[in-house]
Design a protein around this motif. Structure first.
Motif, mmCIF file in Angstrom:
data_model
loop_
_atom_site.group_PDB
_atom_site.id
_atom_site.type_symbol
_atom_site.label_atom_id
_atom_site.label_comp_id
_atom_site.label_asym_id
_atom_site.label_seq_id
_atom_site.Cartn_x
_atom_site.Cartn_y
_atom_site.Cartn_z
ATOM 1 N N GLU A 20 82.908 45.929 3.606
ATOM 2 C CA GLU A 20 82.622 47.995 4.759
ATOM 3 C C GLU A 20 82.161 46.964 5.374
ATOM 4 O O GLU A 20 82.351 47.826 6.582
ATOM 5 C CB GLU A 20 82.983 48.735 3.724
ATOM 6 C CG GLU A 20 83.860 49.301 2.575
ATOM 7 C CD GLU A 20 83.524 49.975 1.561
ATOM 8 O OE1 GLU A 20 82.320 50.016 1.374
ATOM 9 O OE2 GLU A 20 84.405 51.229 1.222
ATOM 10 N N PRO A 28 84.273 48.905 16.751
ATOM 11 C CA PRO A 28 85.083 50.024 16.285
ATOM 12 C C PRO A 28 86.632 50.054 17.223
ATOM 13 O O PRO A 28 87.227 51.058 17.006
ATOM 14 C CB PRO A 28 84.735 50.865 15.857
ATOM 15 C CG PRO A 28 83.477 50.825 16.324
ATOM 16 C CD PRO A 28 82.964 50.585 16.349
ATOM 17 N N LEU A 115 90.571 48.391 6.567
ATOM 18 C CA LEU A 115 90.214 48.505 6.974
ATOM 19 C C LEU A 115 89.596 49.256 8.491
ATOM 20 O O LEU A 115 89.412 50.775 8.276
ATOM 21 C CB LEU A 115 88.531 48.364 6.020
ATOM 22 C CG LEU A 115 88.117 48.284 4.791
ATOM 23 C CD1 LEU A 115 86.695 47.984 4.152
ATOM 24 C CD2 LEU A 115 88.977 49.156 4.136
ATOM 25 N N LEU A 118 93.323 50.709 9.013
ATOM 26 C CA LEU A 118 92.629 52.088 8.558
ATOM 27 C C LEU A 118 92.124 53.254 9.503
ATOM 28 O O LEU A 118 92.029 54.330 9.813
ATOM 29 C CB LEU A 118 92.158 52.246 6.711
ATOM 30 C CG LEU A 118 93.422 51.620 5.732
ATOM 31 C CD1 LEU A 118 92.942 51.205 4.688
ATOM 32 C CD2 LEU A 118 94.888 52.318 5.716
ATOM 33 N N ARG A 119 91.166 52.564 9.429
ATOM 34 C CA ARG A 119 89.872 53.591 10.265
ATOM 35 C C ARG A 119 90.321 53.870 11.558
ATOM 36 O O ARG A 119 90.532 54.936 12.373
ATOM 37 C CB ARG A 119 88.870 52.536 11.196
ATOM 38 C CG ARG A 119 88.074 53.743 11.408
ATOM 39 C CD ARG A 119 86.522 52.573 11.599
ATOM 40 N NE ARG A 119 86.395 51.845 10.987
ATOM 41 C CZ ARG A 119 85.352 51.156 11.074
ATOM 42 N NH1 ARG A 119 84.920 50.633 12.167
ATOM 43 N NH2 ARG A 119 84.681 49.837 9.791
ATOM 44 N N GLY A 134 94.947 56.021 5.398
ATOM 45 C CA GLY A 134 94.323 56.802 5.238
ATOM 46 C C GLY A 134 93.050 56.043 4.206
ATOM 47 O O GLY A 134 93.570 55.006 4.210
ATOM 48 N N ARG A 135 91.838 56.563 4.850
ATOM 49 C CA ARG A 135 90.974 55.996 4.328
ATOM 50 C C ARG A 135 90.985 55.768 2.640
ATOM 51 O O ARG A 135 89.669 54.408 2.040
ATOM 52 C CB ARG A 135 89.634 55.794 4.872
ATOM 53 C CG ARG A 135 89.130 56.227 6.248
ATOM 54 C CD ARG A 135 88.240 56.699 6.567
ATOM 55 N NE ARG A 135 88.175 56.642 8.136
ATOM 56 C CZ ARG A 135 87.157 57.074 8.959
ATOM 57 N NH1 ARG A 135 85.829 56.970 8.733
ATOM 58 N NH2 ARG A 135 87.099 56.759 9.987
ATOM 59 N N GLN A 137 92.878 54.042 0.815
ATOM 60 C CA GLN A 137 93.508 53.086 0.749
ATOM 61 C C GLN A 137 93.046 52.303 0.078
ATOM 62 O O GLN A 137 93.393 50.812 -0.381
ATOM 63 C CB GLN A 137 94.863 53.243 1.404
ATOM 64 C CG GLN A 137 95.472 54.160 1.419
ATOM 65 C CD GLN A 137 96.376 54.496 0.605
ATOM 66 O OE1 GLN A 137 96.559 53.422 -0.451
ATOM 67 N NE2 GLN A 137 96.178 55.432 0.062
ATOM 68 N N ALA A 138 91.361 51.776 0.630
ATOM 69 C CA ALA A 138 90.591 50.567 0.752
ATOM 70 C C ALA A 138 90.995 50.266 -0.470
ATOM 71 O O ALA A 138 91.030 48.508 -1.063
ATOM 72 C CB ALA A 138 89.167 50.999 1.274
#
Length: 277
Positions: A20, A28, A115, A118-119, A134-135, A137-138
């Protein structure tokens, strides 16, 4: 199996936290997912141009200026990506206890990439698992990475059309299976990237004198003059990288390298750009 599961569970919070932080350190916007198109979310206003239909004009926004503006929505085209980290015995090696093993670095980069995807609204899977969005799922991605088996490559039949595949490993073994996999992926329009992760010692071969080399889980080779092998070793490494680069280029893939002494953000940023649509 129980011991492996317990070890994976213990390591998951640390891996997830590190990933993370790494993902947050990379811009990003590097993945480049946002673009105009059909969707529900407002993206931006742009000046109207010739050919824009009248119903596309946002008259309320246009009334505040002398120009007409079109209200654009963000295109929503979620894609799927599968991340595969090699699990062969050679990946568990490091040339210095102060450096991570190749497997640890590969898992960190792989999870951080997941990550970021997903973001960006994509569906992501580790290995042959079902890709999900979906976050939330991390944790699933971290658990799947730590629980992955010893296979270096996806087994036959696990590739899916249109899904992008990221392979992270040292690629020091037989290159033929990698070539077959990339060729198979190209045949079903599955793009992707190869990231070779090596220890600095594997990059430089700084040995001299009498050295005993042992292949993980295999045979040993002993020499009295390791320095005499350096040029041949480096030439073979360069040849292998050239082969991987050519096979990736032929399939429309990307090939990159990373050593475990370098910041992982460099490799993560390269992967994010390589997967940009």
């Amino acid at each position: 199996m129980r011991a492996r599961a317990e070890a994976a569970a213990a390591a998951m919070p640390e891996l997830l936290l590190a990933a993370e932080r790494l993902a947050a350190a990379v811009d990003p916007g590097a993945h480049g997912l946002r673009r105009a198109g059909s969707g529900d979310e407002f993206w931006q206003y742009r000046p109207a141009t010739e050919g824009d239909p009248a119903q596309a004009i946002d008259w309320r926004r246009s009334a505040r200026s002398d120009a007409a503006f079109v209200r654009e929505r963000e295109r929503q085209t979620p894609q799927a990506a599968a991340i595969w980290v090699a699990g062969g015995p050679g990946m568990d090696w490091t040339g210095d206890p102060a450096r991570p093993t190749k497997a640890d670095r590969a898992r960190l980069i792989g999870l951080a990439l997941g990550l970021i995807l997903l973001r960006g609204g994509e569906r992501v899977a580790i290995g042959a698992a079902d890709a999900r969005a979906g976050r939330m799922q991390a944790e699933t991605l971290a658990r799947d990475l730590l629980a992955a088996g010893p296979a270096d490559l996806p087994p036959p039949g696990t590739l899916r059309p249109q899904r992008r595949l990221v392979l992270i490993g040292d690629f020091l073994g037989d290159p033929a299976p990698v070539e077959r996999l990339v060729h198979e992926a190209a045949g079903i329009a599955a793009g992707g990237a190869l990231l070779q992760v090596l220890d600095p010692i594997e990059e430089a071969f700084p040995f001299s004198g009498a050295v005993r080399f042992r292949q993980p889980g295999g045979d040993a080779h002993q020499t009295r003059n390791a320095g005499a092998l350096r040029d041949r070793y480096l030439a073979r490494l360069e040849a292998r990288r050239g082969q991987l680069s050519r096979m990736a280029e032929a399939a429309g893939w990307h090939f990159g390298t990373h050593d475990t002494a370098a910041p992982p953000a460099q490799a993560l940023l390269w992967l994010a750009k390589a997967l940009a649509p």
